[in-house]
Design a protein around this motif. Structure first.
Motif, PDB file in Angstrom:
ATOM      1  N   TYR A 169       0.831  -1.209   0.000  1.00  0.00           N
ATOM      2  CA  TYR A 169       0.000   0.000   0.000  1.00  0.00           C
ATOM      3  C   TYR A 169       0.866   1.261   0.000  1.00  0.00           C
ATOM      4  O   TYR A 169       0.643   2.186  -0.794  1.00  0.00           O
ATOM      5  N   LYS A 170       1.864   1.296   0.870  1.00  0.00           N
ATOM      6  CA  LYS A 170       2.730   2.482   0.948  1.00  0.00           C
ATOM      7  C   LYS A 170       3.471   2.726  -0.362  1.00  0.00           C
ATOM      8  O   LYS A 170       3.596   3.876  -0.804  1.00  0.00           O
ATOM      9  N   LEU A 171       3.951   1.664  -0.988  1.00  0.00           N
ATOM     10  CA  LEU A 171       4.643   1.798  -2.266  1.00  0.00           C
ATOM     11  C   LEU A 171       3.707   2.349  -3.343  1.00  0.00           C
ATOM     12  O   LEU A 171       4.064   3.271  -4.083  1.00  0.00           O
ATOM     13  N   LEU A 172       2.498   1.815  -3.398  1.00  0.00           N
ATOM     14  CA  LEU A 172       1.528   2.269  -4.389  1.00  0.00           C
ATOM     15  C   LEU A 172       1.112   3.719  -4.154  1.00  0.00           C
ATOM     16  O   LEU A 172       0.966   4.496  -5.103  1.00  0.00           O
ATOM     17  N   LYS A 173       0.934   4.090  -2.891  1.00  0.00           N
ATOM     18  CA  LYS A 173       0.559   5.479  -2.582  1.00  0.00           C
ATOM     19  C   LYS A 173       1.668   6.453  -2.983  1.00  0.00           C
ATOM     20  O   LYS A 173       1.391   7.547  -3.479  1.00  0.00           O
ATOM     21  N   LYS A 174       2.925   6.055  -2.781  1.00  0.00           N
ATOM     22  CA  LYS A 174       4.035   6.911  -3.196  1.00  0.00           C
ATOM     23  C   LYS A 174       4.041   7.088  -4.705  1.00  0.00           C
ATOM     24  O   LYS A 174       4.395   8.151  -5.214  1.00  0.00           O
ATOM     25  N   ALA A 175       3.641   6.046  -5.415  1.00  0.00           N
ATOM     26  CA  ALA A 175       3.654   6.088  -6.883  1.00  0.00           C
ATOM     27  C   ALA A 175       2.432   6.790  -7.462  1.00  0.00           C
ATOM     28  O   ALA A 175       2.416   7.117  -8.652  1.00  0.00           O
ATOM     29  N   GLU A 176       1.442   7.059  -6.639  1.00  0.00           N
ATOM     30  CA  GLU A 176       0.191   7.634  -7.143  1.00  0.00           C
ATOM     31  C   GLU A 176       0.405   8.954  -7.886  1.00  0.00           C
ATOM     32  O   GLU A 176      -0.209   9.207  -8.919  1.00  0.00           O
ATOM     33  N   SER A 177       1.316   9.788  -7.415  1.00  0.00           N
ATOM     34  CA  SER A 177       1.549  11.076  -8.075  1.00  0.00           C
ATOM     35  C   SER A 177       2.139  10.903  -9.481  1.00  0.00           C
ATOM     36  O   SER A 177       2.055  11.811 -10.305  1.00  0.00           O
ATOM     37  N   LEU A 178       2.714   9.746  -9.760  1.00  0.00           N
ATOM     38  CA  LEU A 178       3.284   9.483 -11.078  1.00  0.00           C
ATOM     39  C   LEU A 178       2.208   9.206 -12.123  1.00  0.00           C
ATOM     40  O   LEU A 178       2.504   9.150 -13.315  1.00  0.00           O
ATOM     41  N   THR A 179       0.969   9.019 -11.670  1.00  0.00           N
ATOM     42  CA  THR A 179      -0.102   8.631 -12.593  1.00  0.00           C
ATOM     43  C   THR A 179      -1.071   9.763 -12.916  1.00  0.00           C
ATOM     44  O   THR A 179      -2.053   9.537 -13.611  1.00  0.00           O
ATOM     45  N   ILE A 180      -0.799  10.941 -12.436  1.00  0.00           N
ATOM     46  CA  ILE A 180      -1.700  12.072 -12.705  1.00  0.00           C
ATOM     47  C   ILE A 180      -1.545  12.468 -14.172  1.00  0.00           C
ATOM     48  O   ILE A 180      -0.454  12.843 -14.604  1.00  0.00           O
ATOM     49  N   PRO A 181      -2.639  12.348 -14.966  1.00  0.00           N
ATOM     50  CA  PRO A 181      -2.538  12.692 -16.383  1.00  0.00           C
ATOM     51  C   PRO A 181      -2.077  14.136 -16.585  1.00  0.00           C
ATOM     52  O   PRO A 181      -2.528  15.052 -15.904  1.00  0.00           O
ATOM     53  N   GLY A 182      -1.133  14.291 -17.510  1.00  0.00           N
ATOM     54  CA  GLY A 182      -0.598  15.608 -17.821  1.00  0.00           C
ATOM     55  C   GLY A 182       0.728  15.889 -17.146  1.00  0.00           C
ATOM     56  O   GLY A 182       1.450  16.796 -17.541  1.00  0.00           O
ATOM     57  N   LYS A 183       1.061  15.126 -16.120  1.00  0.00           N
ATOM     58  CA  LYS A 183       2.319  15.357 -15.414  1.00  0.00           C
ATOM     59  C   LYS A 183       3.411  14.419 -15.940  1.00  0.00           C
ATOM     60  O   LYS A 183       4.401  14.865 -16.499  1.00  0.00           O
ATOM     61  N   TYR A 184       3.222  13.128 -15.747  1.00  0.00           N
ATOM     62  CA  TYR A 184       4.183  12.143 -16.236  1.00  0.00           C
ATOM     63  C   TYR A 184       3.610  11.264 -17.340  1.00  0.00           C
ATOM     64  O   TYR A 184       4.316  10.478 -17.941  1.00  0.00           O
ATOM     65  N   GLN A 238      -5.025   7.914 -18.863  1.00  0.00           N
ATOM     66  CA  GLN A 238      -5.709   7.592 -17.598  1.00  0.00           C
ATOM     67  C   GLN A 238      -5.403   6.173 -17.126  1.00  0.00           C
ATOM     68  O   GLN A 238      -5.532   5.867 -15.945  1.00  0.00           O
ATOM     69  N   GLU A 239      -4.992   5.289 -18.050  1.00  0.00           N
ATOM     70  CA  GLU A 239      -4.846   3.870 -17.726  1.00  0.00           C
ATOM     71  C   GLU A 239      -3.896   3.578 -16.560  1.00  0.00           C
ATOM     72  O   GLU A 239      -4.236   2.777 -15.686  1.00  0.00           O
ATOM     73  N   PRO A 240      -2.701   4.201 -16.507  1.00  0.00           N
ATOM     74  CA  PRO A 240      -1.841   3.903 -15.353  1.00  0.00           C
ATOM     75  C   PRO A 240      -2.490   4.281 -14.021  1.00  0.00           C
ATOM     76  O   PRO A 240      -2.346   3.570 -13.023  1.00  0.00           O
ATOM     77  N   ARG A 241      -3.232   5.376 -14.023  1.00  0.00           N
ATOM     78  CA  ARG A 241      -3.908   5.822 -12.798  1.00  0.00           C
ATOM     79  C   ARG A 241      -4.998   4.828 -12.398  1.00  0.00           C
ATOM     80  O   ARG A 241      -5.123   4.462 -11.230  1.00  0.00           O
ATOM     81  N   ILE A 242      -5.774   4.392 -13.372  1.00  0.00           N
ATOM     82  CA  ILE A 242      -6.855   3.442 -13.095  1.00  0.00           C
ATOM     83  C   ILE A 242      -6.272   2.158 -12.515  1.00  0.00           C
ATOM     84  O   ILE A 242      -6.759   1.634 -11.509  1.00  0.00           O
ATOM     85  N   ASP A 243      -5.224   1.670 -13.150  1.00  0.00           N
ATOM     86  CA  ASP A 243      -4.581   0.439 -12.704  1.00  0.00           C
ATOM     87  C   ASP A 243      -4.056   0.585 -11.272  1.00  0.00           C
ATOM     88  O   ASP A 243      -4.300  -0.267 -10.421  1.00  0.00           O
ATOM     89  N   LEU A 244      -3.359   1.681 -11.009  1.00  0.00           N
ATOM     90  CA  LEU A 244      -2.791   1.912  -9.680  1.00  0.00           C
ATOM     91  C   LEU A 244      -3.891   2.062  -8.631  1.00  0.00           C
ATOM     92  O   LEU A 244      -3.795   1.495  -7.539  1.00  0.00           O
ATOM     93  N   LEU A 245      -4.950   2.805  -8.954  1.00  0.00           N
ATOM     94  CA  LEU A 245      -6.054   2.977  -8.005  1.00  0.00           C
ATOM     95  C   LEU A 245      -6.724   1.643  -7.691  1.00  0.00           C
ATOM     96  O   LEU A 245      -7.125   1.395  -6.546  1.00  0.00           O
ATOM     97  N   ASN A 246      -6.840   0.777  -8.672  1.00  0.00           N
ATOM     98  CA  ASN A 246      -7.401  -0.547  -8.421  1.00  0.00           C
ATOM     99  C   ASN A 246      -6.517  -1.342  -7.464  1.00  0.00           C
ATOM    100  O   ASN A 246      -7.016  -1.998  -6.547  1.00  0.00           O
ATOM    101  N   HIS A 247      -5.213  -1.266  -7.655  1.00  0.00           N
ATOM    102  CA  HIS A 247      -4.297  -1.957  -6.740  1.00  0.00           C
ATOM    103  C   HIS A 247      -4.374  -1.376  -5.322  1.00  0.00           C
ATOM    104  O   HIS A 247      -4.375  -2.112  -4.338  1.00  0.00           O
TER     105      HIS A 247
END
Length: 126
Positions: A49-64, A68-77
């Motif tokens: 959970y902690k690893l995924l939460k740290k990575a969450e900012s990497l999935t914001i569309p327009g930044k990295y 939307q797919e990486p964000r959806i996948d990460l949020l599901n995890h």
């Protein structure tokens, strides 16, 4: 070196739309996902959970990424980790956020994956 620092270097070097950057981004996200799944398999739900939460900012569309797919996948995890921790309200919020993003992406596979997670969550709550 932190993933966001490495991605920033690659982003500045190649640009968001370049195939080199996209490939690199996909490798970073796959590594994070694989590492979190390894932790889950060993019972380290909190570590995953902690690893995924740290990575969450990497999935914001327009930044990295512009997808939307990486964000959806990460949020599901993340939602699955929360469900395993019996944090049902947070899990539902996270799955609903993933569902909202999947409607924007118009990717039926991502919508289906998120819908299955929501069904499992509602079944568990009842």
């Amino acid at each position: 070196m932190r993933p966001d620092s490495v991605l920033n270097v690659q982003l500045q070097k190649n640009g968001l739309a370049s195939s080199e950057y996209r490939t690199y981004y996909e490798h970073v996200m796959k590594f994070i996902t694989d590492e979190s799944l390894k932790r889950l398999k060993t019972g380290d739900v909190d570590g995953a959970y902690k690893l995924l939460k740290k990575a969450e900012s990497l999935t914001i569309p327009g930044k990295y990424t512009d997808s939307q797919e990486p964000r959806i996948d990460l949020l599901n995890h993340i939602g699955c980790c929360l469900r395993r921790q019996s944090k049902n309200e947070l899990a539902l919020q996270t799955f609903n956020e993933a569902l909202k993003a999947s409607k924007i992406s118009k990717n039926p596979e991502m919508t289906a994956k998120t819908s299955l997670n929501l069904c499992s969550m509602y079944r568990q709550v009842d």
